[in-house]
Design a protein around this motif. Sequence first.
Motif, PDB file in Angstrom:
ATOM      1  N   SER A 102      36.999  48.407  38.047  1.00 15.68           N
ATOM      2  CA  SER A 102      35.786  47.484  38.359  1.00 15.68           C
ATOM      3  C   SER A 102      35.595  46.750  36.923  1.00 15.68           C
ATOM      4  CB  SER A 102      34.702  48.253  38.953  1.00 15.68           C
ATOM      5  OG  SER A 102      34.071  48.847  37.951  1.00 15.68           O
ATOM      6  N   ALA A 103      35.425  47.620  35.736  1.00 18.44           N
ATOM      7  CA  ALA A 103      35.141  46.667  34.717  1.00 18.44           C
ATOM      8  C   ALA A 103      36.350  46.054  34.074  1.00 18.44           C
ATOM      9  CB  ALA A 103      34.605  48.026  33.490  1.00 18.44           C
ATOM     10  N   ILE A 104      37.450  46.726  34.252  1.00 21.01           N
ATOM     11  CA  ILE A 104      38.712  46.088  33.588  1.00 21.01           C
ATOM     12  C   ILE A 104      39.070  44.566  34.561  1.00 21.01           C
ATOM     13  CG2 ILE A 104      41.258  46.399  33.546  1.00 21.01           C
ATOM     14  CD1 ILE A 104      40.717  49.403  33.290  1.00 21.01           C
ATOM     15  N   ILE A 105      38.922  44.709  36.000  1.00 19.04           N
ATOM     16  CA  ILE A 105      38.945  43.524  36.604  1.00 19.04           C
ATOM     17  C   ILE A 105      37.922  42.439  36.123  1.00 19.04           C
ATOM     18  CG2 ILE A 105      38.487  42.501  38.887  1.00 19.04           C
ATOM     19  CD1 ILE A 105      39.813  45.073  40.021  1.00 19.04           C
ATOM     20  N   ASP A 106      36.595  42.919  35.681  1.00 15.11           N
ATOM     21  CA  ASP A 106      35.718  41.979  35.243  1.00 15.11           C
ATOM     22  C   ASP A 106      36.167  41.164  33.919  1.00 15.11           C
ATOM     23  OD1 ASP A 106      34.011  42.744  37.404  1.00 15.11           O
ATOM     24  OD2 ASP A 106      32.755  44.012  35.992  1.00 15.11           O
ATOM     25  N   MET A 107      36.810  42.157  32.965  1.00 15.50           N
ATOM     26  CA  MET A 107      37.245  41.776  31.905  1.00 15.50           C
ATOM     27  C   MET A 107      38.401  40.515  32.041  1.00 15.50           C
ATOM     28  SD  MET A 107      38.009  45.404  29.926  1.00 15.50           S
ATOM     29  CE  MET A 107      39.141  44.526  28.790  1.00 15.50           C
ATOM     30  N   ALA A 108      38.856  40.596  33.158  1.00 13.71           N
ATOM     31  CA  ALA A 108      39.952  39.655  33.509  1.00 13.71           C
ATOM     32  C   ALA A 108      39.355  38.437  34.500  1.00 13.71           C
ATOM     33  CB  ALA A 108      41.367  40.243  34.014  1.00 13.71           C
ATOM     34  N   THR A 109      38.278  38.651  34.821  1.00 11.78           N
ATOM     35  CA  THR A 109      37.744  37.502  35.778  1.00 11.78           C
ATOM     36  C   THR A 109      36.375  36.954  35.130  1.00 11.78           C
ATOM     37  OG1 THR A 109      36.830  39.229  36.934  1.00 11.78           O
ATOM     38  CG2 THR A 109      38.983  38.438  37.481  1.00 11.78           C
ATOM     39  N   SER A 110      35.344  37.489  35.633  1.00 15.26           N
ATOM     40  CA  SER A 110      33.763  36.868  35.110  1.00 15.26           C
ATOM     41  C   SER A 110      33.695  37.175  33.723  1.00 15.26           C
ATOM     42  CB  SER A 110      32.854  37.964  35.928  1.00 15.26           C
ATOM     43  OG  SER A 110      32.896  39.161  35.990  1.00 15.26           O
TER      44      SER A 110
END
Length: 395
Positions: A330-338
């Motif tokens: 979840s944190a990794i996806i946040d790094m590449a989005t929001s």
Amino acid sequence: MLITGGRVLVDSGTYVEDGAVLIEGESIAAVGPRKEIEERAGADVPLFEFGGTVLPGLIDAHVHLVFDGGPDPVSTLQGSTDDVLFEDMQRRGEQLLKSGVTTVRDLGDRGGLALRLAAEINDRRTPGPRIVSAGTPATTVGGHCHFLGGEVSGKTEIRELVRRNLAAGAGVIKAMVTGGGLTKDGPKSHQSQFSVEELAALVEEAHQAGVPVAAHAHGADGIAAAVEAGVDTIEHCTWMSSDGLDFRPDVVQQIITKGITVCPAVSPHWQMLPKFFGEERANAMFDLVRQMADAGVRLIAGTDAGVQRTGFDGLVPALGFYSHLGLPNSAIIDMATSQAAAALGLGEITGKVAPGYRADLLLVDGDPLADLSALSGVRAVFSSGQLYEPNSTDQ
């Protein structure tokens, strides 16, 4: 258009199961449970039915569209005319979009070509991600990436270069605070190029126009100078010194206190680094990123696409580095989005699946919160509401 999905990622680590997204024009009009959004949309709205995951389009926060990602990108660049180079950049932009990337930050341009490409993409004359371009990066005479045309000496020339980039439409200002390996005849990666006072002048000029500053900084001294000058993001941040690595917890704390974001710009081929640097040194470099993450430094995803052997479809493999460090998906996806959107100054525009945000969406088979590699299973991409299907022959 109405998009239905098996799950829609609406917040950090949070799905709406059996959800839907309603697009009107370039924006998201509504998000929620399928039945509710279907009723709002009505029967006449075009439908894109999908059984996988709908999530924000990905953001690669560090690319170089002027480079080809080959074994010697500088020689290729120098041997290319602007017309040929621009055609190559168009293809690279489409490759990024095909991999699910809907926004990029280009941190090194020649002759305003990335800005020209950004205009073409915005006008829908060519497919590609939205480009936040730095224009020509500031460097010293003979310094890192001097061949891009941004050589400056002293505060007056620094301010003049910033103004030229801003006038051309730059959405970020790039400073080569230290040397780098791409420039064989320039300063070494750990060596500083600008004083704190010179960097402060650059930052002041950019911030007066409301534009953030990205600092290329490998060396620990350069990192400290960039932090003191008040830059917005630090690229690479590898803490190099003349005799190894020099991690400085006090500077890390300043990074956190000042709200500075770090983009490690991890190569998609990060697993090969032990072969280049040696097992011990590579693991030590990896551990420094882990220490920054553990300390609370805000990290964002970028690949340095275009440099040696780094193509324009490598963001998802690069994200695997953060899984290796133990960060949750979840944190990794946040790094590449929001999180990346916020660092680029686009936090209220893109990076989330929410009403009012631009319709930048990635549709993938599988569940990326359970298996990050699912991000590679691209079924479709929406960029500002326009559908792009990578496997379709009719584009």
